[in-house]
Scaffold this motif. Structure first.
Motif, PDB file in Angstrom:
ATOM      1  N   ASN A 354      71.081  36.855  54.957  1.00 55.84           N
ATOM      2  CA  ASN A 354      71.068  38.342  54.143  1.00 55.84           C
ATOM      3  C   ASN A 354      72.214  39.065  54.559  1.00 55.84           C
ATOM      4  O   ASN A 354      72.579  39.670  55.508  1.00 55.84           O
ATOM      5  CB  ASN A 354      69.772  38.771  54.911  1.00 55.84           C
ATOM      6  N   ILE A 355      72.843  39.109  53.236  1.00 54.79           N
ATOM      7  CA  ILE A 355      74.008  39.894  53.258  1.00 54.79           C
ATOM      8  C   ILE A 355      73.930  41.412  53.674  1.00 54.79           C
ATOM      9  O   ILE A 355      74.893  42.197  54.234  1.00 54.79           O
ATOM     10  CB  ILE A 355      74.721  39.874  51.988  1.00 54.79           C
ATOM     11  N   ALA A 356      72.791  41.957  53.736  1.00 54.71           N
ATOM     12  CA  ALA A 356      72.438  43.354  54.110  1.00 54.71           C
ATOM     13  C   ALA A 356      72.219  43.176  55.443  1.00 54.71           C
ATOM     14  O   ALA A 356      72.024  44.632  56.148  1.00 54.71           O
ATOM     15  CB  ALA A 356      71.412  43.870  53.039  1.00 54.71           C
ATOM     16  N   ASN A 357      72.006  42.576  56.196  1.00 61.53           N
ATOM     17  CA  ASN A 357      71.306  42.509  57.706  1.00 61.53           C
ATOM     18  C   ASN A 357      70.166  43.480  57.669  1.00 61.53           C
ATOM     19  O   ASN A 357      69.956  44.174  58.671  1.00 61.53           O
ATOM     20  CB  ASN A 357      72.581  43.022  58.482  1.00 61.53           C
ATOM     21  N   ILE A 358      69.180  43.036  56.789  1.00 60.41           N
ATOM     22  CA  ILE A 358      67.811  43.874  57.028  1.00 60.41           C
ATOM     23  C   ILE A 358      66.893  42.807  57.176  1.00 60.41           C
ATOM     24  O   ILE A 358      65.692  43.020  56.579  1.00 60.41           O
ATOM     25  CB  ILE A 358      67.810  44.770  55.678  1.00 60.41           C
TER      26      ILE A 358
END
Length: 544
Positions: A354-358
């Protein structure tokens, strides 16, 4: 042997049919809301002399920033500017939930903290009644109350990990997530963070709208459902793609079961998601293209919890939900298939890149399908027993399914007893912030310790240089800069230069600042004291 009840029986409406009975959800919601408010009332009543209750127990640092966002709304803003960092940036439409409740606070002439808890109380009713509607659509009446209780109060066995000192298994520490993550359970969400409960209610209502469109597509219902999903986008935009994938997986299951999609229904369902695209695109743009907001977003750290910790913290409801999934698959229950695909898909997404780290934020509302399916699974298992024994065993098992929610309430009541001074603001600090709220000037920004910096935007409305681990850019670096500049040997020119570079106008000097440094503000001729009461002084940087 007792025969298991069908999950949903079709019923024909007749003129003599009794009106819908909402007494149980009403009393249940009122009871949950009262339980969630009781610890805060206790804490307020237990305030030690010379202190002021800050209004929060759980995740108090984040909750304080939500109060700061509400303050901006109460002052008329519909865009948010980060008051916890000194970098220049424009207002953006984020945290619309708290901006809205800030406007409501001003409209109703209520204190911000009272409106914050009103958001939590209303969230309890929104969650219970949305789940009641879901249960009414999908379940036999005999199952509905059990499902509502398990959705709202159901919790895992994470306390076992805490009792064992968070042991390590297979190289990973096992944690009591259901005692630490409010989004993991319904009651904890209501008790701690209001927008979690509201986001879940909007997710449930949106799925109900999609189910209605599948049966009877019309553009008015599509628009209404789209508006619900747009409201969810303003709270937790990441859940819109998750919902789309859940709905897509649901359609795949129905197709596998032999149900062909209807073009009109598919177009109506796609239209609801399309209505969220402008706000989703705006969120993506500001989070990746607006420099200050993009830097703030890169500081997010919401990685997925360990699988063992998550499984343990979902506990008995998860085990019963797995049994419920098996029942739904065997009986090919059309509506419940939506809930059947939800947990497995979320588990996959949690541990996918997940590129947003969420990743952790994808857990929103997971307790809804688990609670409903747990009711199905538990009743199916117990249906193999004699009816009287099944009812007795269900009553015995229900507290075990909800035990961590009781622990969370007990922790909150312990906090509310006044035993933890961290929940209270000293009177000198409180009075200084009230004075600053009334006397600060437009463009003021405060230099202080991070402890005072967390409180000042929420309670006085003044932005700060450093105050929150996430919303202050380069939080630890700025703490180091504060420690270096607030030294006895610093010259007037160095101090003035630091204030000018960071657009600072005020120095807040209280107990935390005095303990951390031997800096002497009166020794610097450009610092003019504008406030002094007890242990707190406030200085303004003046020109030559």
């Amino acid at each position: 042997m007792a025969t298991p009840l069908p999950l949903r029986r079709p019923s024909l409406r007749t003129e003599g049919q009794p009106r819908l009975d909402l007494r149980f959800p009403l009393f249940f919601a009122a009871g949950v809301a009262a339980l969630s408010l009781a610890p805060y009332l206790l804490a307020y009543a237990s305030t030690p002399p010379g202190h002021h209750f800050a209004g929060f127990f759980f995740i108090a640092d984040d909750a304080t920033t939500y109060l700061a966002k509400m303050r901006q709304g109460a002052e008329g803003a519909w865009t948010w500017t980060d008051p916890y960092t000194a970098e220049s940036h424009g207002g953006v439409f984020l945290f619309g939930f708290y901006l809205f409740f800030g406007h409501l606070s001003a409209l109703l002439h209520l204190p911000l903290i009272a409106t914050y808890h009103l958001a939590g109380l209303s969230g309890a009713f929104a969650l219970v009644f949305s789940v009641e509607r879901l249960a009414r659509r999908l379940l036999e009446p005999a199952l509905r109350r059990l499902a509502m209780v398990l959705v709202v109060l159901g919790s895992g066995l994470g306390f076992l990990a805490q009792m064992l000192g968070d042991p390590t298994l297979f190289g990973r520490q096992v944690e009591a997530l259901d005692l630490h993550l409010p989004e993991l359970t319904g009651f904890y969400s209501i008790l701690a963070i209001p927008h979690f409960a509201w986001a879940t209610a909007l997710i449930v209502l949106s799925f109900l709208g999609l189910l209605r469109l599948a049966d009877s597509p019309d553009w008015r219902s599509a628009f209404t459902t789209g508006m619900l999903m747009t409201g969810l986008t303003a709270i937790h935009p990441q859940m819109i793609p998750v919902m789309f994938l859940i709905w897509l997986a649901y359609q795949v299951v129905l197709f596998f079961w032999g149900e062909k999609p209807v073009l009109r229904a598919v177009l109506a369902q796609l239209a609801t998601f399309a209505l969220t695209l402008p706000l989703l695109a705006y969120n993506a743009w500001i989070l990746y293209r607006e420099p200050t907001i993009a830097e703030w977003a890169r500081q997010w750290r919401h990685q997925a919890p360990g699988p063992l910790s998550l499984t343990l913290s979902l506990g008995l409801p998860l085990l019963a939900a797995i049994a419920g999934m098996i029942v739904v698959w065997r009986r090919r229950e059309r509506g419940l298939a939506l809930l059947m695909v939800w947990p497995p898909l979320v588990f996959v997404l949690l541990y996918a890149p997940n590129i947003a780290n969420i990743q952790r934020r994808l857990l929103d509302a997971l307790y809804v399908p688990i609670g409903v399916l747990a009711a199905v699974g538990l009743r199916s298992i117990l249906g193999q027993l004699r009816l009287l024994n099944a009812r007795r065993l269900e009553r015995l098992l229900l507290p075990a399914f909800c035990f961590s929610s009781a622990i969370v309430l007990a922790i909150a009541l312990r906090f509310g007893s006044g035993a933890f001074p961290e929940a209270y603001i000293p009177a000198d600090t409180w009075q200084a912030m009230q004075w600053l709220s009334a006397h600060h000037e437009a463009g003021d920004r405060v230099l202080s310790s991070p402890q005072a910096g967390l409180l000042l935007p929420a309670w006085s409305g003044t932005p700060v240089y450093v105050g929150h681990y996430s919303e202050t850019l380069d939080y630890f670096g700025k703490i180091g800069k504060v420690n270096r500049i607030l030294q006895p040997a610093v010259s007037d020119s160095e101090l003035r230069s630091f204030f000018a570079e960071n657009r600072l106008t005020l120095l807040y000097w209280g107990p935390d600042e005095s303990r951390a440094s031997t800096f002497d503000p009166p020794a610097h001729r450009y610092l003019h004291r504008v406030y002094q009461q007890g242990a707190v002084s406030i200085y303004r940087m003046v020109p030559n």
